[in-house]
Design an enzyme around this catalytic site. Structure first.
Site, PDB file in Angstrom:
ATOM      1  N   ASP A  89       0.760  -1.239   0.000  1.00 31.60           N
ATOM      2  CA  ASP A  89       0.000   0.000   0.000  1.00 31.60           C
ATOM      3  C   ASP A  89       0.792   1.292   0.000  1.00 31.60           C
ATOM      4  O   ASP A  89       0.391   2.268  -0.631  1.00 31.60           O
ATOM      5  CB  ASP A  89      -1.003   0.008   1.154  1.00 31.60           C
ATOM      6  CG  ASP A  89      -0.382  -0.328   2.502  1.00 31.60           C
ATOM      7  OD1 ASP A  89       0.841  -0.236   2.659  1.00 31.60           O
ATOM      8  OD2 ASP A  89      -1.145  -0.700   3.412  1.00 31.60           O
ATOM      9  N   GLU A 110       8.666  -7.487  10.632  1.00 28.14           N
ATOM     10  CA  GLU A 110       7.861  -7.175   9.448  1.00 28.14           C
ATOM     11  C   GLU A 110       8.736  -6.765   8.267  1.00 28.14           C
ATOM     12  O   GLU A 110       8.553  -7.226   7.154  1.00 28.14           O
ATOM     13  CB  GLU A 110       6.873  -6.074   9.811  1.00 28.14           C
ATOM     14  CG  GLU A 110       5.807  -5.827   8.769  1.00 28.14           C
ATOM     15  CD  GLU A 110       4.765  -4.826   9.239  1.00 28.14           C
ATOM     16  OE1 GLU A 110       3.777  -4.627   8.509  1.00 28.14           O
ATOM     17  OE2 GLU A 110       4.937  -4.223  10.332  1.00 28.14           O
TER      18      GLU A 110
END
Length: 433
Positions: free
Chosen positions: A172, A402
Site C-alpha cells: 500500500d 515485518e
C-alpha cells in the site's frame, strides 16, 4: 557431512524451531495473526504465506488456516483482505470502517470489502505437495476457482490483466501509488484513528495524509457496496504488476489442483497465459525491468517492476538482465556497501527511497521469497540461492520482523511477524535452486 556442514544444519534447525515458536505464539486457534501487537485479525495474503510455511512442518494446521480464511469469502467469490474473526476494540481501523454487514453477499463474519494478492491457490498446492489430501482439495478448490473468476470478471481490463481499487490491495505505501493518490479530491475527509502509530514509530509507517486518502477510497467504495458499476468511473484504478504476477502463478497452481481432482483446469491455464502475454508487453529493454501504464520514470522504480520474474514472464535473456542490471544492481535494488541487504522495496536511485519507511525502501522476507522462487523458475538457481542465503542471514541477525532497514539490517515494523517466520521455514526446508 563435515563438521561445518553439521553445525550449519544445526543452526538452521534451530532457526526453524524459533520460527515455529513465533507461529505458535501468534496462533489464535482458527487462524494465525500476522503479529501480536499490530495485526490481531486474519489478513489474506499473510494467511496464505503462513500456510506455505506450515506445509513443511504442520500441514493439518496449514489446511485449517485456509479454511478459516475462506469463511470470509463473499457470495460472488471475493476473498477479502481482512477477516475479523475475533473482536478487538483496541484495533483501528476495524470492522466499523468497512460495514460489511450492510453489503449484499457478505458473509456472516465481518470482513473488509476489498481483496489482496491471490497467493492462496499457491498455498493450497504447497500443502498438497507436502501432504496430499483429496478431500481437502474437493472442499477448497471450487472456492479458489470462484475467487479467480471474480477477479477476472469484476476487475479485468481489456489487456487481460486485473486492477486494484485501493492501495491496501497491494503493497500500500509503495511510491508507485503516489501520483494516483495525489489526484484524489479528499478535501473535507476526516482522518482515521490508527493503531499502527501507537505500536510502531511514525517514521516507519505511512503518513497521516496517506491514511486520509486510504479512508477516502474505503468510504467511496463502501457507498457502492464495494462493487462499482464501472471501473472507468473509479478514482483509483491501478494495474499492479505484483498482483498480476502472483495471479499468473496462482492460476498455474489452480490448474494443477484441478488436474489432481481429475477435472479440466483449462480456464486457469488460459488465464495464466493471457496474463503472462500482457505482462510481457511491459518489458522496458533500456531499463531492464517491467513498467506500469504511464510509468513516470522520474518517480523512481519499485519492486513491482521485478515481480513478473515470479510470474514466469521473462525470457531467459530478460531474466538474466533483470537480475544483473536491476534486482542485484548495487545502485538500484541489490546489495551495496552502503546498503548490504537486498532486495530494497524501492530502488536506491529513486527520489522516494526511504530506508526505514513501510514499502518505500525496506527489505521484506516475503518479497525475497517471491523473487528467489522466480529466479529458481527462470533457471537462475545460483542467484536464487544467493538471495535466499542473505535473507536467512538477515533473519538470523535481526529476528522475525515485518521489514528491515537495508542499510543496517535494523528490525522495523511489527515484531514476531508470522510471514517472515513461515517463509524462513520454507526457504530452509525447500531451499531454492
Amino acid at each position: 557431512m563435515g563438521e561445518r556442514d553439521t553445525a550449519g544444519a544445526r543452526d538452521r534447525g534451530a532457526l526453524v524451531d524459533k520460527a515455529r515458536a513465533v507461529l505458535a505464539g501468534n496462533d489464535m486457534g482458527s487462524f494465525v495473526r500476522p503479529g501480536r501487537d499490530l495485526y490481531p485479525h486474519q489478513w489474506n495474503w499473510d494467511s496464505a504465506l503462513i500456510a506455505i510455511g506450515l506445509a513443511g512442518v504442520d500441514p493439518a494446521r496449514g489446511r485449517a488456516e485456509v479454511r478459516s480464511l475462506l469463511l470470509g469469502q463473499w457470495e460472488d467469490g471475493m476473498v477479502p483482505h481482512i477477516v475479523f474473526h475475533v473482536p478487538d476494540p483496541d484495533y483501528s481501523p476495524g470492522p466499523e470502517l468497512w460495514g460489511s454487514a450492510a453489503c449484499d453477499g457478505a458473509p456472516e463474519v465481518a470482513t473488509s470489502g476489498i481483496t489482496q494478492p491471490p497467493v492462496l491457490a499457491t498455498a493450497v498446492w504447497a500443502l498438497h505437495e507436502a501432504d496430499p489430501d483429496l478431500g481437502f482439495l474437493e472442499e477448497v478448490v471450487p472456492a479458489l476457482e470462484r475467487w479467480h473468476r471474480w477477479l477476472h470478471t469484476t476487475r479485468g481490463n481489456e489487456d487481460g490483466l486485473v486492477v486494484v481499487l485501493h492501495p491496501w490491495e497491494a503493497a500500500d505505501n509503495s511510491p508507485r501509488f503516489d501520483a494516483a493518490l495525489a489526484r484524489l479530491a479528499v478535501e473535507g475527509s476526516t482522518a482515521v484513528e490508527r493503531t499502527d502509530r501507537r505500536v510502531v514509530a511514525a517514521e516507519q509507517r505511512p503518513t497521516d495524509d496517506d491514511y486520509l486518502r486510504y479512508r477516502f477510497l474505503v468510504e467511496h467504495l463502501r457507498e457502492r457496496g464495494y462493487r462499482p458499476a464501472s471501473l472507468e468511473d473509479e478514482p483509483f484504478v491501478f494495474v499492479d504488476l505484483t498482483f498480476n504476477s502472483i495471479l499468473a502463478t496462482a492460476e498455474d497452481d489452480l490448474a494443477e489442483l484441478w488436474r489432481e481432482l481429475g477435472a479440466d483446469g483449462r480456464r486457469a491455464r488460459e488465464a495464466a497465459q493471457r496474463i503472462r502475454g500482457a505482462l510481457s508487453e511491459r518489458w522496458d529493454d533500456r531499463r531492464a525491468l517491467y513498467v506500469e501504464d504511464g510509468d513516470d520514470e522520474s518517480a523512481g522504480e519499485t519492486i513491482d517492476g521485478l515481480f513478473p520474474l515470479y510470474g514466469r514472464v521473462p525470457s531467459a535473456e530478460q531474466a538474466r538482465r533483470l537480475f544483473d542490471e536491476s534486482l542485484w544492481a548495487p545502485e538500484r535494488f541489490g546489495p551495496s556497501p552502503e546498503a548490504p541487504w537486498p532486495v530494497t522495496s524501492a530502488s536506491k536511485a529513486s527520489p522516494a527511497f526511504d530506508a526505514r519507511r513501510y514499502w518505500r525502501g525496506p527489505v521484506w522476507v516475503n518479497v525475497n521469497w517471491f523473487l528467489a522462487r522466480g529466479l529458481e523458475r527462470a533457471g537462475l538457481g545460483e542467484e536464487a540461492r544467493r538471495l535466499a542465503e542473505l535473507t536467512l542471514q538477515l533473519v538470523t541477525r535481526s529476528g522475525f520482523v515485518e521489514y528491515y532497514a537495508p542499510t543496517t539490517g535494523e528490525p522495523l515494523g511489527a515484531r514476531d511477524f508470522s510471514w517472515s517466520a513461515a517463509l524462513t521455514i520454507d526457504l530452509i526446508l525447500r531451499p531454492p535452486g
